[in-house]
Design a protein around this motif. Structure first.
Motif, PDB file in Angstrom:
ATOM      1  N   ASN C 107      25.602  31.969   8.084  1.00  9.14           N
ATOM      2  CA  ASN C 107      24.633  32.956   7.636  1.00  9.14           C
ATOM      3  C   ASN C 107      23.893  32.414   6.411  1.00  9.14           C
ATOM      4  N   PRO C 108      22.584  32.184   6.539  1.00  9.54           N
ATOM      5  CA  PRO C 108      21.867  31.541   5.426  1.00  9.54           C
ATOM      6  C   PRO C 108      21.858  32.340   4.132  1.00  9.54           C
ATOM      7  N   ARG C 109      22.176  33.641   4.225  1.00  5.69           N
ATOM      8  CA  ARG C 109      22.119  34.435   2.996  1.00  5.69           C
ATOM      9  C   ARG C 109      23.467  34.657   2.334  1.00  5.69           C
ATOM     10  N   ARG C 111      26.898  32.918   0.492  1.00  6.27           N
ATOM     11  CA  ARG C 111      27.399  31.701  -0.149  1.00  6.27           C
ATOM     12  C   ARG C 111      28.568  31.150   0.660  1.00  6.27           C
ATOM     13  N   ARG C 145      34.490  20.524  -2.507  1.00  3.67           N
ATOM     14  CA  ARG C 145      34.981  20.854  -3.844  1.00  3.67           C
ATOM     15  C   ARG C 145      34.944  22.366  -4.035  1.00  3.67           C
ATOM     16  N   GLN C 148      31.782  24.117  -4.993  1.00  7.49           N
ATOM     17  CA  GLN C 148      30.701  24.225  -4.027  1.00  7.49           C
ATOM     18  C   GLN C 148      30.721  25.572  -3.312  1.00  7.49           C
ATOM     19  N   GLN C 150      30.044  28.403  -4.360  1.00 11.96           N
ATOM     20  CA  GLN C 150      28.989  29.331  -4.722  1.00 11.96           C
ATOM     21  C   GLN C 150      27.624  28.882  -4.208  1.00 11.96           C
ATOM     22  N   LEU C 151      27.579  27.755  -3.508  1.00 14.66           N
ATOM     23  CA  LEU C 151      26.298  27.277  -2.997  1.00 14.66           C
ATOM     24  C   LEU C 151      25.972  27.921  -1.654  1.00 14.66           C
ATOM     25  N   PHE C 152      24.688  27.856  -1.297  1.00 17.47           N
ATOM     26  CA  PHE C 152      24.249  28.421  -0.033  1.00 17.47           C
ATOM     27  C   PHE C 152      24.191  27.331   1.040  1.00 17.47           C
ATOM     28  N   HIS C 154      21.993  26.066   2.955  1.00 17.95           N
ATOM     29  CA  HIS C 154      20.919  25.075   3.019  1.00 17.95           C
ATOM     30  C   HIS C 154      21.070  23.990   1.957  1.00 17.95           C
ATOM     31  N   GLN C 155      21.993  24.210   1.033  1.00 16.21           N
ATOM     32  CA  GLN C 155      22.216  23.187   0.016  1.00 16.21           C
ATOM     33  C   GLN C 155      23.251  22.149   0.446  1.00 16.21           C
ATOM     34  N   PHE C 156      23.749  22.279   1.663  1.00 13.22           N
ATOM     35  CA  PHE C 156      24.726  21.317   2.167  1.00 13.22           C
ATOM     36  C   PHE C 156      24.110  20.477   3.281  1.00 13.22           C
TER      37      PHE C 156
END
Lengths: 286, 333, 340
Positions: C107-109, C111, C145, C148, C150-152, C154-156
């Motif tokens: 789910n892109p929204r 985290r 890690r 990571q 808390q990242l969304f 699309h940042q992976f």
């Protein structure tokens, strides 16, 4: 793979939005309109229904009425200052109502498909083919004109495009794998509709809701022009409408309120366009 | 200069959110008439961008070709104007893409699309173009070509559509066919058919093929020579037997070792998978050193400071790696 | 088998198609048409096939993400296919799935940490603190890690997203993990990382895998038993050793022959074509399967019997089953080309 910040989709959209000059100008104009609407009556506490000078005074002729008076001698400037609030409120709340109805209809139809979609679809089509302004007029007449009935009437006729939009988004998102994943971990239908799909469907809905606000304002102006708005509330549309028999002699009765409406709707459109670009995934780096 | 297509020091940059990023950094390679050159690498290595640069199709306005030359039959295509490029595209150099689903226009018949290229470049009349189209469709083994010429793309399966793409590409008898991951989206049995077809067409028409892929197996089967790319640069190049048998660059070796190899027959043993740790670095964060240093098990301090020049490993076999530098500093041009 | 974790019995998944006209006969897509197999606890069972084979639909049907038309699915003795409503939701914790596309399965929204935590929330597993701790530990186990979380998405990168998907699948401590082509969308070097990860997680947690793939090399590396599917049916079902040492079905030969291989230069011309087993045409659609053996239309060895009589899956020797008339009862396949 940028680790600089946990930039959620909303933060990213904002960073695109704020680079769009047209959108920022729109936002600034809106801010100005809002400020005047909220703070204006304190700064310029003239009642727009008070008679301050001779009727049909042109702007600049009388010191008591810098922008002139209407056919009854009421202050134009006071009308402009006071007129913002009902205009914006009707626009905003009518858009909210339209969005609420539209999202519900579209979400349920788009998610469940089949008979549910068929029934909801027919209802949507029915409302869509109704001549919107006429139907709003009928509703207002039925329930006596007041700011509440006007708001509901507009909301009630303007929801169909939101419904179609929502339904299209739901159809698209419903088949993505993360929806399937949500089901695999035990999410219920209602959780999937409101908690998983809807947040992802919001961007075009937000844009449409913004533009619907502009449309609602124009609707309200139209209804007011026809004398179908709350007679106790001075809105910009009413200012044009109440002077409608004298428009040829009194250019200022149309121009000033008209410019206000135009600027507000323009500002909303610019912001809406900016939001559209901001949410557009094409611009996002992968 | 015997090569048909000669790329020298090609540099392509892109405007992105992170600024100007160099997606191709001094890539040089050549294609000889009639040979099959394989360009292999993972996503983001720039292999597709190289193909687009040859065709003059680097996406604008974000993309810029900032250096180097692409010589086709002696002429530098990078300096050619749009009109000249249009003459070359489709006629002398043709390209087929990965997604046959979206590469064909859904509102025109298959025949129209194949014939269009013929009429544009060869000046054929409608009737002549139609005959030629049927010929081509037969050459790519589309059954009932006379009937199917008037069908629309959606009436064809994925493998068939890719054949139509090949027909479109070859209708003007180009000297070079660039195939950008032509079979990645296809089933494995269909993939095999397409490779068979490409080989047959190559044997009968002598077309040079540039095969861009991430599949080392396809390279093994189809290519004569191979170029290995990583993060916008070429890291190794050579004849396919040498690349597969004696890979010189650690990345090439890693690519070969990490693929589960199918082994048949009695006593078939499971080959262990050796992974390449880490990920391809984002292009905007590349330094001056070797881009692979972070993931290379044999990296030396020098690797991070300076990008290695090309060393000659064998006849026609070159690689860019500090490990190959002899202590005397021997270096071939 | 008493240690079978998953048992699938005559599974059928049929989809009705919209009628083309008011008077046309209704058509059905027989995506899965009578599939039976069982998976031993702790092993990896592979299902191989191309488009239209029904392998993905089989996996989704087992997971109850797609409606089952007929047949039964048993998980550790419990009839999973008959569960409904709340019982189904609670039973889901024992069987989870890793999806193919790392770009659309998260789910892109949300985290990354929330994505991995969600299954535990939906199934009311543990306290909030326990869930957070498990998320931390899962992240570490899949090679990410903790910060990571808390990242969304699309940042992976694609490989990292797939690791998140794996962590999510393991959150409820399932017994069976269905892997639907988990590495097909990844780069080659990353594929190796993820496959190694799946292997080590299996050892560590005693997981059982149902591994769907079109890639025979991967299947040979990872799976203990393999079923080859064609047009909704299993055509060959053997142990890994038997399948790759002694394949019996012509479709299996075609698949093996089609895989581009390193040690084998493609020979051109006539000689080359004769050294490979090539199928003509495309994989047909499962809408109106022909009578008799479904593969007969493309099979280079098909006889009259094959076109009229459907071959049943029969056990040739322990650990090897095939659905083909041409395989002799003693297990010999005189028609198998020498190149294999």
């Amino acid at each position: 793979m940028d680790e600089n910040a946990a930039r959620g989709p909303w933060r990213e959209a904002w960073s695109v939005f704020r680079r769009n000059y047209a959108a920022l100008i729109g936002l600034a104009i809106l801010g100005l309109v809002l400020t005047v609407a909220i703070a204006g009556p304190w700064i310029y506490p003239v009642d727009p229904f008070d008679i301050v000078a001779a009727p049909k005074t042109a702007p600049g002729e009388d010191a008591d009425a810098i922008l002139g008076t209407d056919y009854l001698g009421r202050d134009m400037l006071a009308g402009l200052v006071r007129g913002g609030r009902p205009t914006l409120m009707v626009g905003f709340f009518a858009a909210m109502i339209a969005t609420g109805i539209g999202i519900t209809m579209g979400a349920l139809g788009g998610y469940y498909g089949g008979k549910v979609d068929a029934v909801l679809g027919r209802i949507t089509e029915f409302f869509q083919v109704l001549p919107a302004l006429l139907f709003a007029m009928v509703l207002v007449m039925l329930f006596t004109p007041s700011i509440v009935t006007v708001t509901f009437a507009i909301g009630f006729v303007a929801w169909t495009s939101m419904a179609r939009l929502t339904r299209a988004e739901f159809l698209r998102i419903r088949q993505l794998e993360y929806v399937r994943a949500a089901r695999a971990i035990g999410s219920s239908d209602s959780r999937i509709i409101w908690g998983v799909i809807l947040p992802n469907a919001l961007p075009p809905i937000i844009v449409a809701a913004t533009l619907a606000t502009g449309t609602a304002i124009l609707f309200e102006a139209g209804l007011s022009f026809l004398g179908l708005s709350d007679p106790n509330v001075m809105s910009w549309g009413m200012m044009i409408g109440s002077n409608r028999n004298y428009l040829r002699e009194m250019w200022w009765a149309v121009t000033f309120p008209g410019v206000c409406i135009f600027l507000t709707v323009l500002a909303i459109s610019l912001v809406g366009d900016g939001l559209n670009d901001a949410f557009n995934p094409r611009l996002r780096t992968r | 200069m015997g090569a048909l297509l000669e790329i020298e020091n090609l540099q392509v940059e892109f405007d992105t959110w992170e600024g100007r990023v160099r997606v191709l950094d001094g890539v040089s390679l050549s294609v000889n008439a009639g040979e099959t050159l394989g360009i292999v690498g993972e996503s983001g290595c720039g292999k597709s961008m190289t193909a687009l640069a040859i065709m003059g199709l680097v996406p604008r306005p974000a993309g810029h070709v900032t250096g180097g030359s692409v010589r086709f039959d002696g002429e530098d295509l990078l300096k050619a104007n749009e009109a000249r490029l249009r003459e070359v595209r489709g006629h002398r150099i043709a390209m087929i893409f990965q997604e046959p689903m979206t590469s064909l226009n859904p509102v025109f018949t298959v025949g129209d699309q194949v014939a269009e290229a013929a009429r544009l470049h060869l000046g054929l009349t409608a009737a002549q173009a139609r005959r030629r189209t049927i010929e081509m469709l037969k050459a790519v083994h589309i059954p009932e070509a006379e009937r199917r010429i008037d069908e629309y793309p959606h009436q064809f399966s994925g493998g068939m559509r890719q054949r139509v793409m090949i027909a479109m590409a070859l209708v003007c008898e180009p000297q070079v066919l660039i195939a950008d991951e032509p079979t990645t989206a296809l089933d494995v049995t269909v993939q095999a058919q397409i490779f068979d077809l490409l080989q047959e067409l190559r044997d009968t028409r002598g077309t040079a093929i540039v095969l861009i892929t991430h599949d080392m197996g396809a390279i093994a089967e189809m290519a004569d020579r191979v170029v290995v790319m990583y993060a916008g640069r070429k890291v190794e190049e050579g004849a396919v037997e040498r690349i597969l048998g004696e890979p010189a660059h650690p990345y090439t070796r890693g690519l070969l070792a990490c693929r589960p190899q199918l082994k048949l027959g009695p006593g078939a043993v499971r080959t262990a998978l050796q992974e390449i740790p880490g990920v391809v670095p984002p292009l905007h964060l590349l330094g001056r050193g070797c881009a692979f240093a972070e993931r290379c098990g044999e990296a030396m301090p020098r690797c991070r400071e300076q990008f290695p020049g090309e060393s000659e490993v064998g006849p026609g076999h070159r690689a860019s790696c500090w490990l190959l530098e002899a202590p005397e500093g021997r270096r071939a041009a | 088998m008493s240690d079978a974790l998953l048992r699938v019995d005559d599974l059928k998944v049929h989809f009705p198609l919209r009628k083309r006209s008011l008077f046309a006969a209704p058509q059905t897509v027989r995506a899965v048409d009578g599939v039976s197999f069982s998976v031993r606890r702790g092993s990896t069972f592979g299902i191989v096939g191309e488009s239209g084979s029904g392998k993905t639909t089989t996996a989704l049907a087992i997971m109850r993400l797609v409606d089952i038309t007929a047949g039964q699915v048993d998980l550790a003795g419990e009839t999973f296919s008959a569960l409904q409503g709340e019982q189904l939701r609670t039973a889901r914790r024992r069987m989870q799935i890793i999806f193919q596309d790392p770009y659309s399965s998260l789910n892109p929204r949300m985290r990354a940490g929330a994505i991995v935590k969600e299954p535990m929330q939906r199934m009311a597993i543990g306290t909030d603190a326990e869930r957070d701790e498990r998320v931390r530990s899962l992240f570490e186990q899949v090679g990410l890690r903790a910060d990571q979380a808390q990242l969304f998405p699309h940042q992976f990168s694609g490989g990292q997203r797939q690791r998140i998907g794996i962590a999510r699948a393991l959150a409820t401590k399932p017994e069976l993990v269905v892997c639907d082509e988990p590495v097909s969308a990844l780069d080659v070097a990353i594929q190796a990382q993820i496959l190694n990860l799946l292997g080590s997680l299996q050892k560590q947690f005693g997981l059982t895998y149902l591994f769907i793939s079109h890639d025979l090399g991967v299947v040979q590396y990872l799976c203990d038993e393999v079923a080859v599917m064609y047009l909704g049916r299993i055509v060959e079902y053997s142990t890994r050793e038997a399948l790759f040492e002694n394949p019996l079905h012509p479709y299996t030969w075609a698949l093996l022959s089609a895989v581009p291989r390193m040690g084998r230069r493609r020979k051109g011309g006539e000689e080359g074509r004769n050294s490979r087993l090539r199928l003509e045409g495309d994989p047909p659609s499962p809408i109106n399967p022909p009578p008799g053996c479904r593969f007969s239309a493309r099979c280079p060895f098909a006889e009259e019997r094959c076109r009229t009589e459907e071959p049943l899956l029969r056990e040739i020797r322990p650990g090897q089953r095939v659905a083909c008339h041409l395989v002799r009862d003693d297990g010999t396949v005189p028609h198998r080309p020498a190149v294999l």
